[in-house]
Design a protein around this motif. Sequence first.
Motif, PDB file in Angstrom:
ATOM      1  N   ARG A  86       0.844  -1.192   0.000  1.00 22.71           N
ATOM      2  CA  ARG A  86       0.000   0.000   0.000  1.00 22.71           C
ATOM      3  C   ARG A  86       0.880   1.243   0.000  1.00 22.71           C
ATOM      4  NH1 ARG A  86      -2.781  -3.593  -0.933  1.00 22.71           N
ATOM      5  NH2 ARG A  86      -4.723  -4.293   0.066  1.00 22.71           N
ATOM      6  N   TYR A  87       0.406   2.279  -0.653  1.00 23.43           N
ATOM      7  CA  TYR A  87       1.116   3.555  -0.655  1.00 23.43           C
ATOM      8  C   TYR A  87       0.918   4.239   0.695  1.00 23.43           C
ATOM      9  CZ  TYR A  87       2.511   8.262  -2.117  1.00 23.43           C
ATOM     10  OH  TYR A  87       3.127   9.486  -2.216  1.00 23.43           O
ATOM     11  N   ALA A 104      15.054  12.725   2.220  1.00 22.83           N
ATOM     12  CA  ALA A 104      13.893  13.482   2.688  1.00 22.83           C
ATOM     13  C   ALA A 104      12.624  12.736   2.342  1.00 22.83           C
ATOM     14  CB  ALA A 104      13.867  14.872   2.047  1.00 22.83           C
ATOM     15  N   THR A 105      11.569  12.984   3.137  1.00 20.56           N
ATOM     16  CA  THR A 105      10.242  12.479   2.807  1.00 20.56           C
ATOM     17  C   THR A 105       9.221  13.589   3.021  1.00 20.56           C
ATOM     18  OG1 THR A 105       9.821  11.633   5.057  1.00 20.56           O
ATOM     19  CG2 THR A 105      10.798  10.105   3.466  1.00 20.56           C
ATOM     20  N   ALA A 106       8.137  13.530   2.272  1.00 22.45           N
ATOM     21  CA  ALA A 106       7.069  14.524   2.387  1.00 22.45           C
ATOM     22  C   ALA A 106       5.794  13.945   1.783  1.00 22.45           C
ATOM     23  CB  ALA A 106       7.446  15.822   1.673  1.00 22.45           C
ATOM     24  N   PRO A 107       4.628  14.433   2.196  1.00 19.79           N
ATOM     25  CA  PRO A 107       3.371  13.963   1.603  1.00 19.79           C
ATOM     26  C   PRO A 107       3.288  14.350   0.133  1.00 19.79           C
ATOM     27  CG  PRO A 107       2.980  15.149   3.668  1.00 19.79           C
ATOM     28  CD  PRO A 107       4.403  15.403   3.281  1.00 19.79           C
ATOM     29  N   ALA A 108       2.727  13.464  -0.664  1.00 18.49           N
ATOM     30  CA  ALA A 108       2.536  13.740  -2.094  1.00 18.49           C
ATOM     31  C   ALA A 108       1.585  12.708  -2.672  1.00 18.49           C
ATOM     32  CB  ALA A 108       3.873  13.691  -2.834  1.00 18.49           C
ATOM     33  N   PRO A 109       0.863  13.055  -3.735  1.00 20.94           N
ATOM     34  CA  PRO A 109       0.040  12.052  -4.415  1.00 20.94           C
ATOM     35  C   PRO A 109       0.924  10.958  -5.002  1.00 20.94           C
ATOM     36  CG  PRO A 109      -0.566  14.285  -5.082  1.00 20.94           C
ATOM     37  CD  PRO A 109       0.713  14.401  -4.326  1.00 20.94           C
ATOM     38  N   GLU A 110       0.431   9.747  -5.014  1.00 25.03           N
ATOM     39  CA  GLU A 110       1.198   8.633  -5.566  1.00 25.03           C
ATOM     40  C   GLU A 110       1.533   8.902  -7.026  1.00 25.03           C
ATOM     41  OE1 GLU A 110       0.940   3.727  -5.797  1.00 25.03           O
ATOM     42  OE2 GLU A 110      -0.868   4.925  -5.390  1.00 25.03           O
TER      43      GLU A 110
END
Length: 399
Positions: free
Chosen positions: A181-182, A225-231
């Motif tokens: 799952r994303y 780095a990580t950040a929220p984004a649409p798949e």
Amino acid sequence: MAHAIVIGGGIGGLTAAAALHAHGWTVTLHERAASLEPVGSGLAIGPNALRALDTIGAGDPVRALNAFQGEGGVRRADGRWLSRTSIQTAADRYGDPLVVTLRAALVDLLAARLPDGALHLNSTATLASPGDATAPATVTTSTDTGTGTVTGEETADLVVAADGIHSPTRAALFPGRSPIRYTGLTAWRAVTRAPAGSFTPAEAWGRGTVFGINPLTGDRAYLYATAPAPEGARAPGGDERAELLRLFGDWYDPVPALLKTVDPDAVLRNDVYHMPRPLPAFHRGRAALLGDAAHPMTPNLGQGACQAVEDAVVLAHHATRAATGGMPAALAAYTAARRRRTTEVMRRSHRICRMTALTGAVPVAARDAAVRLAGLLGPTALVRQADMIFQWRPPADPA
């Protein structure tokens, strides 16, 4: 002599091929790409993986690549420390350091341990039959020779599927809906020049965002780095460095300065997935899954490659102890040795992923307070959380 086919030339596949070769197997490794790790990124190798690499003679060469010294820990986006510890504290507790190196450096060390002719690039292998106690496993192959495509069929006593997070082999062995799952997060990785002493190793947590800096040999730094984004989303115009500057350009020094030194064409971006429910097994017949194909995990513990390395040496251990007709039973022992442990690591990593993904002011404040409190409990408090992971040791091989 027993023969193994390995599908996938990443860290897990290379380690499996090297470990099986060290146990006396003949090995063929099929990698669909034209080269191994064509783009550079960093990689954390924990004490657990170093012990696994010791079994194939690669542990000490990896230890020699270490540039991670001094203190490190978790910060806020403004640079204030939430928790910090000495790298030496961890090394003293586990008997080994945490090594951060270029992924390509480990790939080269592992590839050098393969016999001549074992590695086949531009070659796709697809599991046709997993075999059973009396019949070998079968794969079909398609190899781009540069002047045309050659197809064929190969059989083996063992097929090792290290074909990644979107593993076709996993789908073949356990048909149905994909179990991954994303997470709602995307991740970036880059390597840049940074003089020794110009930064302190750290991972900083913002509101739904993370930025990490680790040292590499040769006055280089590994950034992630990580950040929220649409798949499946990508930066406007494909400029991922510009996107990173938009997200992290107002964070503590030297984050913005380091980002400005990054080659825009050398930024890797990948969406982050997890597996909510573990697979029922890591094998079927004479085919075995390892690494992301078996237990994809978020990058928050830095254990994705480490668990793949563990898988590889444990798989080689059990497969070598089996008589030819007993391979399915040997792979059942491999599943029993690995499934529970990797499921726990996978779940722990995802829990941290969820913590870093918090965006509300109150939840973020509570999270930061909890991390800060843990740091106040002493210099080993943060380190002790890793005991279950770092204290692992590989199985003893028969004389």
